[in-house]
Design a protein around this motif. Structure first.
Motif, PDB file in Angstrom:
ATOM      1  N   PHE A 137       0.824  -1.025   0.076  1.00 56.82           N
ATOM      2  CA  PHE A 137       0.057   0.148  -0.066  1.00 56.82           C
ATOM      3  C   PHE A 137       0.736   1.205  -0.096  1.00 56.82           C
ATOM      4  CE2 PHE A 137      -4.268  -1.766   0.535  1.00 56.82           C
ATOM      5  CZ  PHE A 137      -3.943  -3.026   1.294  1.00 56.82           C
ATOM      6  N   VAL A 138       0.281   2.312  -0.622  1.00 55.27           N
ATOM      7  CA  VAL A 138       1.173   3.613  -0.694  1.00 55.27           C
ATOM      8  C   VAL A 138       0.175   4.737  -0.645  1.00 55.27           C
ATOM      9  CG1 VAL A 138       1.332   3.553  -3.234  1.00 55.27           C
ATOM     10  CG2 VAL A 138       2.989   5.098  -1.733  1.00 55.27           C
ATOM     11  N   ARG A 139       0.669   5.580   0.151  1.00 58.03           N
ATOM     12  CA  ARG A 139      -0.413   6.972   0.144  1.00 58.03           C
ATOM     13  C   ARG A 139      -0.279   7.729  -1.264  1.00 58.03           C
ATOM     14  NH1 ARG A 139      -1.295  10.526   5.459  1.00 58.03           N
ATOM     15  NH2 ARG A 139      -2.873  11.551   5.004  1.00 58.03           N
ATOM     16  N   VAL A 140      -1.178   8.065  -2.156  1.00 56.63           N
ATOM     17  CA  VAL A 140      -1.140   8.802  -3.090  1.00 56.63           C
ATOM     18  C   VAL A 140      -1.790  10.474  -2.981  1.00 56.63           C
ATOM     19  CG1 VAL A 140      -1.159   6.743  -4.608  1.00 56.63           C
ATOM     20  CG2 VAL A 140      -3.177   7.912  -3.890  1.00 56.63           C
TER      21      VAL A 140
ATOM     22  N   ALA B  62       7.559   2.882  -5.319  1.00 61.07           N
ATOM     23  CA  ALA B  62       6.941   1.798  -4.989  1.00 61.07           C
ATOM     24  C   ALA B  62       6.616   0.814  -6.180  1.00 61.07           C
ATOM     25  CB  ALA B  62       5.858   2.113  -4.142  1.00 61.07           C
ATOM     26  N   LEU B  63       5.955   1.614  -7.249  1.00 63.88           N
ATOM     27  CA  LEU B  63       5.456   0.705  -8.419  1.00 63.88           C
ATOM     28  C   LEU B  63       6.740   0.061  -8.983  1.00 63.88           C
ATOM     29  CD1 LEU B  63       2.767   3.143 -10.075  1.00 63.88           C
ATOM     30  CD2 LEU B  63       2.350   0.987  -8.924  1.00 63.88           C
ATOM     31  N   GLU B  64       7.906   0.714  -9.080  1.00 65.06           N
ATOM     32  CA  GLU B  64       9.143   0.197  -9.872  1.00 65.06           C
ATOM     33  C   GLU B  64       9.542  -1.131  -8.748  1.00 65.06           C
ATOM     34  OE1 GLU B  64      10.352   0.738 -12.393  1.00 65.06           O
ATOM     35  OE2 GLU B  64      12.203  -0.227 -12.144  1.00 65.06           O
ATOM     36  N   ARG B  65       9.572  -0.722  -7.688  1.00 66.94           N
ATOM     37  CA  ARG B  65       9.958  -1.978  -6.666  1.00 66.94           C
ATOM     38  C   ARG B  65       9.088  -3.193  -6.881  1.00 66.94           C
ATOM     39  NH1 ARG B  65      10.637   2.179  -2.700  1.00 66.94           N
ATOM     40  NH2 ARG B  65       8.728   1.754  -1.895  1.00 66.94           N
ATOM     41  N   GLN B  66       7.922  -2.937  -7.157  1.00 66.96           N
ATOM     42  CA  GLN B  66       6.919  -3.952  -7.275  1.00 66.96           C
ATOM     43  C   GLN B  66       7.086  -4.811  -8.636  1.00 66.96           C
ATOM     44  OE1 GLN B  66       2.773  -3.357  -8.460  1.00 66.96           O
ATOM     45  NE2 GLN B  66       2.119  -4.176  -6.394  1.00 66.96           N
ATOM     46  N   ARG B  67       7.393  -3.982  -9.668  1.00 69.88           N
ATOM     47  CA  ARG B  67       7.635  -4.280 -11.053  1.00 69.88           C
ATOM     48  C   ARG B  67       9.011  -5.149 -11.199  1.00 69.88           C
ATOM     49  NH1 ARG B  67      10.826  -3.569 -15.327  1.00 69.88           N
ATOM     50  NH2 ARG B  67      11.962  -2.131 -14.165  1.00 69.88           N
ATOM     51  N   THR B  68      10.242  -4.673 -10.255  1.00 71.23           N
ATOM     52  CA  THR B  68      11.321  -5.613 -10.450  1.00 71.23           C
ATOM     53  C   THR B  68      11.224  -6.771  -9.451  1.00 71.23           C
ATOM     54  OG1 THR B  68      12.257  -4.117  -8.615  1.00 71.23           O
ATOM     55  CG2 THR B  68      12.568  -3.548 -10.943  1.00 71.23           C
ATOM     56  N   ALA B  69      10.225  -6.624  -8.592  1.00 73.39           N
ATOM     57  CA  ALA B  69      10.047  -7.793  -7.456  1.00 73.39           C
ATOM     58  C   ALA B  69       9.486  -8.910  -8.387  1.00 73.39           C
ATOM     59  CB  ALA B  69       9.698  -7.519  -6.163  1.00 73.39           C
ATOM     60  N   ALA B  70       8.498  -8.652  -9.380  1.00 76.92           N
ATOM     61  CA  ALA B  70       7.599  -9.521  -9.896  1.00 76.92           C
ATOM     62  C   ALA B  70       8.235 -10.688 -10.710  1.00 76.92           C
ATOM     63  CB  ALA B  70       6.871  -8.854 -10.907  1.00 76.92           C
TER      64      ALA B  70
ATOM     65  N   LEU C 199      -0.937  -1.168  -4.464  1.00 80.18           N
ATOM     66  CA  LEU C 199      -0.283  -0.866  -5.693  1.00 80.18           C
ATOM     67  C   LEU C 199      -0.536  -2.000  -6.586  1.00 80.18           C
ATOM     68  CD1 LEU C 199       3.154  -0.768  -3.894  1.00 80.18           C
ATOM     69  CD2 LEU C 199       1.889   1.196  -5.265  1.00 80.18           C
ATOM     70  N   ASP C 200      -1.025  -3.380  -6.227  1.00 87.59           N
ATOM     71  CA  ASP C 200      -1.428  -4.167  -7.489  1.00 87.59           C
ATOM     72  C   ASP C 200      -2.693  -3.951  -8.073  1.00 87.59           C
ATOM     73  OD1 ASP C 200      -1.987  -7.300  -5.120  1.00 87.59           O
ATOM     74  OD2 ASP C 200      -3.102  -5.089  -5.302  1.00 87.59           O
ATOM     75  N   ARG C 201      -3.399  -3.134  -7.457  1.00 90.05           N
ATOM     76  CA  ARG C 201      -4.585  -2.583  -8.239  1.00 90.05           C
ATOM     77  C   ARG C 201      -4.696  -1.604  -9.098  1.00 90.05           C
ATOM     78  NH1 ARG C 201      -5.210  -6.421  -4.756  1.00 90.05           N
ATOM     79  NH2 ARG C 201      -7.300  -6.747  -3.790  1.00 90.05           N
ATOM     80  N   VAL C 202      -3.123  -0.877  -9.209  1.00 93.69           N
ATOM     81  CA  VAL C 202      -3.321   0.285 -10.258  1.00 93.69           C
ATOM     82  C   VAL C 202      -3.062  -0.312 -11.539  1.00 93.69           C
ATOM     83  CG1 VAL C 202      -1.503   2.093 -10.845  1.00 93.69           C
ATOM     84  CG2 VAL C 202      -2.277   1.739  -8.495  1.00 93.69           C
ATOM     85  N   ALA C 203      -3.829  -0.173 -12.397  1.00 95.36           N
ATOM     86  CA  ALA C 203      -3.742  -0.648 -13.915  1.00 95.36           C
ATOM     87  C   ALA C 203      -3.099   0.490 -15.000  1.00 95.36           C
ATOM     88  CB  ALA C 203      -4.952  -0.643 -14.412  1.00 95.36           C
ATOM     89  N   GLU C 204      -3.073   1.877 -14.553  1.00 91.87           N
ATOM     90  CA  GLU C 204      -2.607   2.805 -15.417  1.00 91.87           C
ATOM     91  C   GLU C 204      -2.199   4.183 -14.581  1.00 91.87           C
ATOM     92  OE1 GLU C 204      -5.037   3.554 -18.955  1.00 91.87           O
ATOM     93  OE2 GLU C 204      -4.865   5.741 -18.698  1.00 91.87           O
ATOM     94  N   LEU C 205      -1.195   4.899 -15.118  1.00 94.52           N
ATOM     95  CA  LEU C 205      -0.702   6.121 -14.170  1.00 94.52           C
ATOM     96  C   LEU C 205      -0.495   7.055 -15.317  1.00 94.52           C
ATOM     97  CD1 LEU C 205       1.593   6.716 -11.444  1.00 94.52           C
ATOM     98  CD2 LEU C 205       1.912   7.948 -13.511  1.00 94.52           C
ATOM     99  N   ARG C 206      -0.983   8.171 -15.458  1.00 94.32           N
ATOM    100  CA  ARG C 206      -1.035   9.303 -16.338  1.00 94.32           C
ATOM    101  C   ARG C 206      -0.544  10.419 -15.657  1.00 94.32           C
ATOM    102  NH1 ARG C 206      -4.743  13.052 -18.377  1.00 94.32           N
ATOM    103  NH2 ARG C 206      -6.414  11.672 -17.494  1.00 94.32           N
TER     104      ARG C 206
END
Length: 248
Positions: free
Chosen positions: A192-195, A240-248, A203-210
């Protein structure tokens, strides 16, 4: 310490409650009122933990006062009345106790004991939460006399609701009596991250960032929910999104 209001249109009845509460070192009476409209305004202003509230009052009766407040803003309530017929309505509003006048000392003490137990329940941190690995893993949400359990992993996002917060999980909403900033400190930062000052996202619910021109961003969750990410939190979100991507 519980902050309390005493509300009764009979001065002698009010004095009797006040005298008893002076024997309770953990209850601080911050105001007293003699009619329903003043009581409603006082509750909204003072946000007490507890009210001792007469049912039969001019303007608004005690039940009307409680019903005029959203459930999340209702304090713990002990109703005082000479009439038994209001009991069903009272407990539909989730009152702690219902005392018939004239109130006996033993019965009053029992009502105070119940308020203490209910207050402790409300203030378990956070929201009677269960933890795993030091982080919040489950919420226990109270709906009247029912308890609903919500796993942290089922929560899509969370937004602020005044001093409380709303969990959004699988299309449903659950109000928890915990401020958003406390939840932000209790949730696993890998998940989870505060936005925004008023929103947390899984974080894993985020489908798109613009990204936007002012360094804010718009998120779209998997269920289509749009959320705004403010510039204050964007760097932490991207990391946080980058850490999640590299950990996947």
């Amino acid at each position: 310490m519980m902050r309390a209001l005493v509300i009764d249109d009979e001065p002698l009845a009010r004095a009797g409650v006040l005298a008893r509460l002076r024997q309770c070192p953990d209850i601080d009476v911050v105001a007293e009122y003699g009619d329903g409209p003043a009581a409603l305004a006082g509750i909204r202003d003072a946000r007490p933990d507890l009210v001792f509230l007469d049912v039969d009052m001019p303007g608004l009766n005690g039940l009307d006062v409680l019903a005029a407040l959203p459930p999340a803003e209702r304090p713990l309530a002990v109703l005082l009345t000479a009439y038994e017929q209001f009991a069903v309505q009272a407990f539909a509003l989730d009152v702690v106790d219902y005392l018939l006048k004239p109130v006996e000392d033993e019965r009053f003490a029992e009502a105070v004991a119940r308020t203490r137990q209910a207050w402790r329940f409300r203030h378990q941190a956070p929201e009677a939460a269960q933890r795993h690995g030091g982080y919040l893993s489950r919420f226990t949400v109270r709906y009247g006399s029912r308890l609903v359990f919500v796993d942290a992993g089922d929560v899509d996002w969370i937004d602020a609701a005044g001093d409380y917060a709303t969990l959004h999980a699988a299309g449903r909403e659950y109000l928890v009596r915990t401020p958003l900033h406390r939840l932000a400190e209790s949730l696993d930062p890998a998940a989870f991250v505060r936005v925004h000052r008023s929103a947390i996202v899984r974080l894993d619910r985020v489908a798109e960032l613009r990204t936007l021109g002012n360094r804010d961003a718009v998120l779209r969750l998997r269920d289509g929910t749009p959320l705004r990410a403010s510039r204050t939190y964007i760097d932490a979100l991207l990391a946080a999104l980058e850490r999640q991507r590299t950990a996947a």
